[in-house]
Scaffold this active site. Structure first.
Site, PDB file in Angstrom:
ATOM      1  N   GLY A   1       0.756  -1.242   0.000  1.00  0.00           N
ATOM      2  CA  GLY A   1       0.000   0.000   0.000  1.00  0.00           C
ATOM      3  C   GLY A   1       0.786   1.292   0.000  1.00  0.00           C
TER       4      GLY A   1
ATOM      5  N   GLU B   1       3.922  -6.607   2.020  1.00  0.00           N
ATOM      6  CA  GLU B   1       3.635  -6.971   0.618  1.00  0.00           C
ATOM      7  C   GLU B   1       3.648  -5.775  -0.328  1.00  0.00           C
ATOM      8  OE1 GLU B   1      -0.280  -8.595   1.169  1.00  0.00           O
ATOM      9  OE2 GLU B   1       0.484 -10.578   1.645  1.00  0.00           O
ATOM     10  N   PRO B   2       4.764  -5.067  -0.449  1.00  0.00           N
ATOM     11  CA  PRO B   2       4.770  -3.923  -1.369  1.00  0.00           C
ATOM     12  C   PRO B   2       4.691  -4.363  -2.830  1.00  0.00           C
ATOM     13  CG  PRO B   2       6.970  -4.298  -0.493  1.00  0.00           C
ATOM     14  CD  PRO B   2       6.067  -5.283   0.186  1.00  0.00           C
ATOM     15  N   GLY B   3       3.847  -3.710  -3.580  1.00  0.00           N
ATOM     16  CA  GLY B   3       3.754  -3.960  -5.018  1.00  0.00           C
ATOM     17  C   GLY B   3       4.162  -2.710  -5.757  1.00  0.00           C
TER      18      GLY B   3
ATOM     19  N   ARG C   1      -4.943   2.902 -15.834  1.00  0.00           N
ATOM     20  CA  ARG C   1      -5.095   3.615 -14.561  1.00  0.00           C
ATOM     21  C   ARG C   1      -5.769   4.990 -14.701  1.00  0.00           C
ATOM     22  NH1 ARG C   1      -1.510   5.156 -11.723  1.00  0.00           N
ATOM     23  NH2 ARG C   1      -2.493   4.723  -9.750  1.00  0.00           N
TER      24      ARG C   1
ATOM     25  N   TYR D   1      -9.068   4.815 -12.556  1.00  0.00           N
ATOM     26  CA  TYR D   1      -8.960   5.421 -11.215  1.00  0.00           C
ATOM     27  C   TYR D   1      -8.756   6.932 -11.267  1.00  0.00           C
ATOM     28  CZ  TYR D   1      -7.443   0.589  -9.985  1.00  0.00           C
ATOM     29  OH  TYR D   1      -7.314  -0.766  -9.830  1.00  0.00           O
TER      30      TYR D   1
ATOM     31  N   CYS E   1     -11.372   3.511 -29.165  1.00  0.00           N
ATOM     32  CA  CYS E   1     -12.654   4.093 -29.547  1.00  0.00           C
ATOM     33  C   CYS E   1     -13.512   4.355 -28.307  1.00  0.00           C
ATOM     34  CB  CYS E   1     -13.360   3.139 -30.513  1.00  0.00           C
ATOM     35  SG  CYS E   1     -14.909   3.765 -31.114  1.00  0.00           S
ATOM     36  N   GLU E   2     -13.015   5.203 -27.423  1.00  0.00           N
ATOM     37  CA  GLU E   2     -13.737   5.564 -26.200  1.00  0.00           C
ATOM     38  C   GLU E   2     -13.350   6.997 -25.840  1.00  0.00           C
ATOM     39  OE1 GLU E   2     -15.592   3.481 -24.040  1.00  0.00           O
ATOM     40  OE2 GLU E   2     -15.198   1.552 -25.007  1.00  0.00           O
TER      41      GLU E   2
ATOM     42  N   TYR F   1       0.698  -1.947 -12.142  1.00  0.00           N
ATOM     43  CA  TYR F   1      -0.678  -1.935 -12.644  1.00  0.00           C
ATOM     44  C   TYR F   1      -0.740  -1.300 -14.035  1.00  0.00           C
ATOM     45  CZ  TYR F   1      -1.009  -2.908  -7.715  1.00  0.00           C
ATOM     46  OH  TYR F   1      -0.791  -3.444  -6.475  1.00  0.00           O
TER      47      TYR F   1
HETATM   48  C1  LIG Z   1      -2.704  -5.221  -4.110  1.00  0.00           C
HETATM   49  C2  LIG Z   1      -2.214  -5.839  -2.877  1.00  0.00           C
HETATM   50  C3  LIG Z   1      -0.930  -5.564  -2.404  1.00  0.00           C
HETATM   51  C4  LIG Z   1      -0.024  -4.564  -3.052  1.00  0.00           C
HETATM   52  O1  LIG Z   1      -0.488  -3.271  -2.954  1.00  0.00           O
HETATM   53  P1  LIG Z   1       0.451  -2.054  -3.403  1.00  0.00           P
HETATM   54  O2  LIG Z   1      -0.367  -0.865  -3.168  1.00  0.00           O
HETATM   55  O3  LIG Z   1       0.769  -2.269  -4.826  1.00  0.00           O
HETATM   56  O4  LIG Z   1       1.663  -2.089  -2.539  1.00  0.00           O
HETATM   57  C5  LIG Z   1      -0.495  -6.232  -1.296  1.00  0.00           C
HETATM   58  N1  LIG Z   1      -1.275  -7.134  -0.653  1.00  0.00           N
HETATM   59  C6  LIG Z   1      -2.527  -7.413  -1.067  1.00  0.00           C
HETATM   60  C7  LIG Z   1      -3.321  -8.405  -0.335  1.00  0.00           C
HETATM   61  C8  LIG Z   1      -3.045  -6.767  -2.182  1.00  0.00           C
HETATM   62  O5  LIG Z   1      -4.284  -7.016  -2.580  1.00  0.00           O
END
Ligand SMILES: *Cc1c(COP(=O)(O)O)cnc(C)c1O
Length: 435
Positions: A245, A289-291, A327, A331, A358-359, A387
């Site tokens: 997050g 869990e950083p994404g 995105r 969003y 086409c949007e 993403y």
């Molecule tokens: C999407 C998600 C993440 C990653 O979120 P980021 O905002 O990209 O860091 C981590 N854990 C869970 C369960 C998620 O659904």
């Protein structure tokens, strides 16, 4: 507009460089649209995030959120650094295992898993973040049938306010994810009584693109309170997973986002965690869990200008749209854009960068000050690593573009562009359509 660029990007002789490679030359060599990723940036991010947490405790495990960017090459880069993964589907599970991430570093998440999903996780020895008591009972049945132990945690919804776009706030009261903190003790009690199910963890994830660290600290406090209570029930906690997050600064010009650093995140969360562990005599590992933070800034989407149209505003029609980066359309997200072949030229007008889809909503960047743009120019959409490609589609029958990986100036494909044949490969002709 002077932008404060991420360290993956630089400007030399008027050209934008990513990971030390000239974006103008990459576009010529590989064609457009094109995703370009700086591998070194991802490695540095991983090490920095991990080091920030390890200031407080040794027992830290980073689980990369695979959904942010599941390119197998990026998964390999992170696996080599010691990352595990947060996986949400059998596809992500397989990608993580094939990238070399060991099963014990994976957590299988999700609020709607099939029997086949659960069976695969149990057979592969992967921990499951259980989202409901119904799911728990299905896991119990499968594990008894297989006579195989399965380690689980519950996803706990801390029900706190999360300052982000409502579509990506997941730890709020009306979210579909997790079990509310005040209902979760019964779930752990039930799990403790099961023959092959071993509750060893707890999981939460409050949302995405969060630009303040306080909510993470508050969530940690709620979760650790529950951790103390389930410990009293007899749960031996091996891990507590605080989800992802942490946001990145998508706004890089005027009113730039003040995005927190991993060090600031750690300072807000780790003392709460460490103190609660001490108080309750427990020593679970700290999982996170950083994404987006891991990969977001590493990547640009390069897109060629097809034409410029001056009407009620000036449209820059490019060859990438929300088929490749959804995105902004989904969003209302902001991505900075740079004219990659005029990267240090003065702004000369206000432009709206629009895709070929086409949007009406196919707008990548609305009303931006840019140097004079003409057909043939190359636009770079910044911060497209998370993403981006992962959410792409073939809408309007447009093959997905290629992805290039750059490492210290060296650049090679890590995914070729799709062809028309790739798009139609799964089509089956019903008998009455055949001659
Ligand atoms: C999407 C998600 C993440 C990653 O979120 P980021 O905002 O990209 O860091 C981590 N854990 C869970 C369960 C998620 O659904």
């Amino acid at each position: 507009m002077k932008l404060s660029l991420p360290s993956s990007l630089s400007i030399k002789d008027g050209h934008l460089f990513c990971g030390g490679a000239d974006c103008v030359r990459l576009a010529e060599e590989f064609g457009t649209p094109l995703y370009v990723t700086d591998e070194v940036h991802i490695v540095e991010n991983f090490r920095r995030y991990q080091a920030a947490l390890q200031q407080y405790t040794d027992k830290v495990q980073l689980l990369y959120a695979a959904k942010a960017n599941e390119n197998p090459v990026i998964m390999q880069t992170l696996a080599a650094e010691g990352a595990g993964a947060d996986v949400f589907s059998l596809g992500e599970m397989r990608a993580a295992l094939e990238a070399g991430m060991p099963a014990e570093k994976l957590l299988f998440n999700g609020s709607s898993k099939t029997e086949a999903d659960l069976r695969a996780a149990i057979e592969n020895g992967i921990r499951i973040s259980v989202d409901s008591v119904d799911e728990l009972r299905q896991i119990d049945a499968i594990s008894r049938e297989l006579k195989k132990q399965v380690k689980i945690g519950f996803r706990c919804n801390p029900e706190i306010d999360v300052p982000t776009h409502p579509k990506i706030a997941t730890g709020i009261k009306n979210s579909k994810f997790g079990i509310p903190a005040d209902m979760i003790l019964d779930a752990y009690r039930e799990a403790l009584a099961m023959e092959y199910v071993v509750p060893v963890g707890m999981h939460c994830h409050i949302g995405s693109q969060i630009l303040e660290v306080e909510p993470f600290g508050i969530a940690c406090g709620v979760i650790m309170q529950v951790a103390a209570e389930i410990t009293k029930l007899g749960v031996k906690l091996e891990f507590v997973d605080f989800g992802g997050g942490l946001g990145i600064p998508y706004h890089r010009g005027e009113n730039a986002d003040a995005a927190p650093t991993p060090e600031e995140y750690a300072a807000a969360v780790m003392p709460v965690f460490v103190e609660a562990c001490k108080e309750n005599g427990i020593s679970p590992a700290f999982w996170v869990e950083p994404g987006r933070w891991m990969v977001g800034e590493s990547t640009v989407l390069l897109t060629r200008v097809n034409s410029v149209k001056k009407v009620h505003k000036t449209f820059v029609n490019v060859d990438a749209g929300f088929n490749l980066l959804i995105r902004p359309a989904m969003y209302d997200s902001w991505h900075e854009v740079v004219v990659a072949n005029k990267a240090d030229a003065e702004d000369a007008g206000v432009y709206t960068v629009t895709g070929p889809i086409c949007e009406t909503g196919d707008i990548l960047a609305d009303d931006r000050k840019l140097p004079e743009v003409v057909a043939g120019d190359l636009i770079a959409v910044l911060d497209a690593g998370a993403y981006g490609y992962a959410m792409s589609s073939q809408y309007n029958s447009r093959p997905r573009c290629a992805e290039v990986l750059v490492n210290a100036g060296q650049a090679e494909l890590m995914r070729r562009a799709e062809t028309f044949e790739d798009m139609t490969r799964t089509v089956v002709i019903p008998s009455w359509h055949r001659k």
